[in-house]
Design an enzyme around this catalytic site. Structure first.
Site, mmCIF file in Angstrom:
data_model
loop_
_atom_site.group_PDB
_atom_site.id
_atom_site.type_symbol
_atom_site.label_atom_id
_atom_site.label_comp_id
_atom_site.label_asym_id
_atom_site.label_seq_id
_atom_site.Cartn_x
_atom_site.Cartn_y
_atom_site.Cartn_z
ATOM 1 N N ARG A 93 0.836 -1.215 0.000
ATOM 2 C CA ARG A 93 0.000 0.000 0.000
ATOM 3 C C ARG A 93 0.864 1.255 0.000
ATOM 4 N NH1 ARG A 93 -4.460 0.666 4.572
ATOM 5 N NH2 ARG A 93 -2.595 1.104 5.806
ATOM 6 N N LYS A 195 -2.883 6.446 1.137
ATOM 7 C CA LYS A 195 -2.817 6.913 2.526
ATOM 8 C C LYS A 195 -1.976 8.187 2.526
ATOM 9 C CE LYS A 195 -2.814 4.861 7.111
ATOM 10 N NZ LYS A 195 -4.195 5.170 7.471
ATOM 11 N N GLU A 231 -16.370 6.306 4.623
ATOM 12 C CA GLU A 231 -15.455 6.053 5.745
ATOM 13 C C GLU A 231 -15.689 7.068 6.855
ATOM 14 O OE1 GLU A 231 -11.318 5.999 4.703
ATOM 15 O OE2 GLU A 231 -11.594 4.544 3.101
#
Ligand code: COI
Length: 349
Positions: A93, A195, A231
């Protein structure tokens, strides 16, 4: 500050009975420098005392937010071993996030090796079994001094760690209270699947306003239709429907591919035999068909939602048995009390 022998003073251990999700400085961190003009781009890195870093005030990330990060945990088992959870997933990621921000991928094998080594060199900071976990925070930033907007050549990856306790101490244990916001967490087509530091920066102001009004966090709807659940500020979301099916939003431009999200899906399907649908989840379905609502994240773990407020009407979710069963499986694997059929853990010796 150094001691008379030249070695830095040892950092102080926290009180294991009072751990919260906050920083305790630990002994050692990892640091590697990358330069896009070199081959290989990244050096092998070094292990240095956790301390302040020196960087130009013109470093690109200060102005332009060219930074991404990760979060992963190591836990101590009852018999004293230390298990690191799925570091390969964070390595992948970090690479995807870096690519989205025009940064070079950090090698996965070096990432995993460095995570293991940072835990190993800070073993005394891994909390005793049942008291908390050791949270690793890998970060990657563009550090080239730059004035104009554009890709950079110079980068660092730093990995440090801290012992942590539960993320929520006040609202929990019976679950968090969320305000549903008819707005997106991130822009459509933006950096939501990465992220990226900017995804979190913008949400701090938003969540603070609702925290002042007694909420623990906010639940964002999607930015295109303002209808589908996405989210919270820092976690993925799952709904248990009255018919027992588990639903979570599919991975797209507004959903972070959470490692705990993926672990939850796999544990539900393969260990508990629960049907999991990854599909858009309208907020109306949450209200009419929802039995249980919970959040997942490395920091949040599996966190029940006790109430959401949507268009000024409160809706309670009293059930939490599915979340508990899933947490039991995942935490059991993380702490070695259960078999690890997925080979998710790696022992740090
Ligand atoms: C994590 O869950 O590890 C995160 O990085 C989320 C952050 C809000 C603490």
């Amino acid at each position: 500050m150094s001691t008379a022998t030249g070695s830095p003073p040892q950092k102080t251990l926290p009180n294991w009975d009072q751990l919260t999700f906050s920083l305790t400085e630990t002994d050692v961190m990892f640091r590697s420098c990358g330069d896009k003009r070199r081959d290989p781009v990244w050096d092998r890195g070094e292990y240095v005392p956790f301390t302040d870093v020196r960087i130009s005030p013109a470093a690109a990330f200060f102005s332009y937010g060219l930074g991404v990060f990760e979060g992963l945990k190591a836990q101590r088992t009852a018999d004293g071993r230390v298990l690191l959870f799925r570091p390969e997933e964070n390595a992948k990621r970090l690479q995807r996030s870096a690519e989205r921000l025009s940064m070079p991928p950090f090698p996965s094998d070096l990432f995993v090796e460095a995570c293991v080594e940072v835990v190993r060199r800070n073993l005394r900071f891994v909390p005793p079994a049942g008291k908390g976990s050791f949270y690793l925070r890998p970060i990657q930033h563009a550090i080239e001094p730059k004035l104009g907007l554009g890709p950079s050549n110079l980068f660092w990856v730093i990995i440090f760690g801290s012992p942590v306790g539960a993320y929520f101490t006040a609202g929990a244990p019976r679950g968090v209270r969320l305000q549903v916001l008819e707005q997106g967490r991130v822009a459509p087509g933006g950096t939501g699947y990465a992220k990226a530091m900017g995804n979190y920066a913008g949400g701090i102001y938003v969540a603070s306003k609702w925290k002042e009004r007694g909420f623990d966090d906010v639940l964002y709807l999607d930015a295109r239709h303002e209808r589908f659940v996405t989210e919270t500020s820092g976690s993925n979301v799952f709904l248990v429907r009255k018919d027992g099916v588990l639903v979570t939003p599919p991975l797209d431009d507004q959903i972070l591919p959470g490692v705990t999200r993926d672990s939850t899906i796999q544990a539900a399907r393969k260990v508990l035999g629960i049907q999991v649908d990854e599909r858009p989840l309208p907020v109306e379905e949450v209200l009419s068909e929802g039995e249980e609502l919970f959040c997942t994240g490395t920091a949040w773990t599996l966190q029940s939602v006790r109430e959401i407020v949507y268009r000024e009407r409160a809706h309670a979710f009293p059930a939490e048995s599915t979340r508990k069963a899933l947490l039991d499986v995942i935490r059991g694997i993380q702490t070695g009390t259960r078999e690890d059929p997925f080979r998710w853990t790696r022992e740090v010796r």
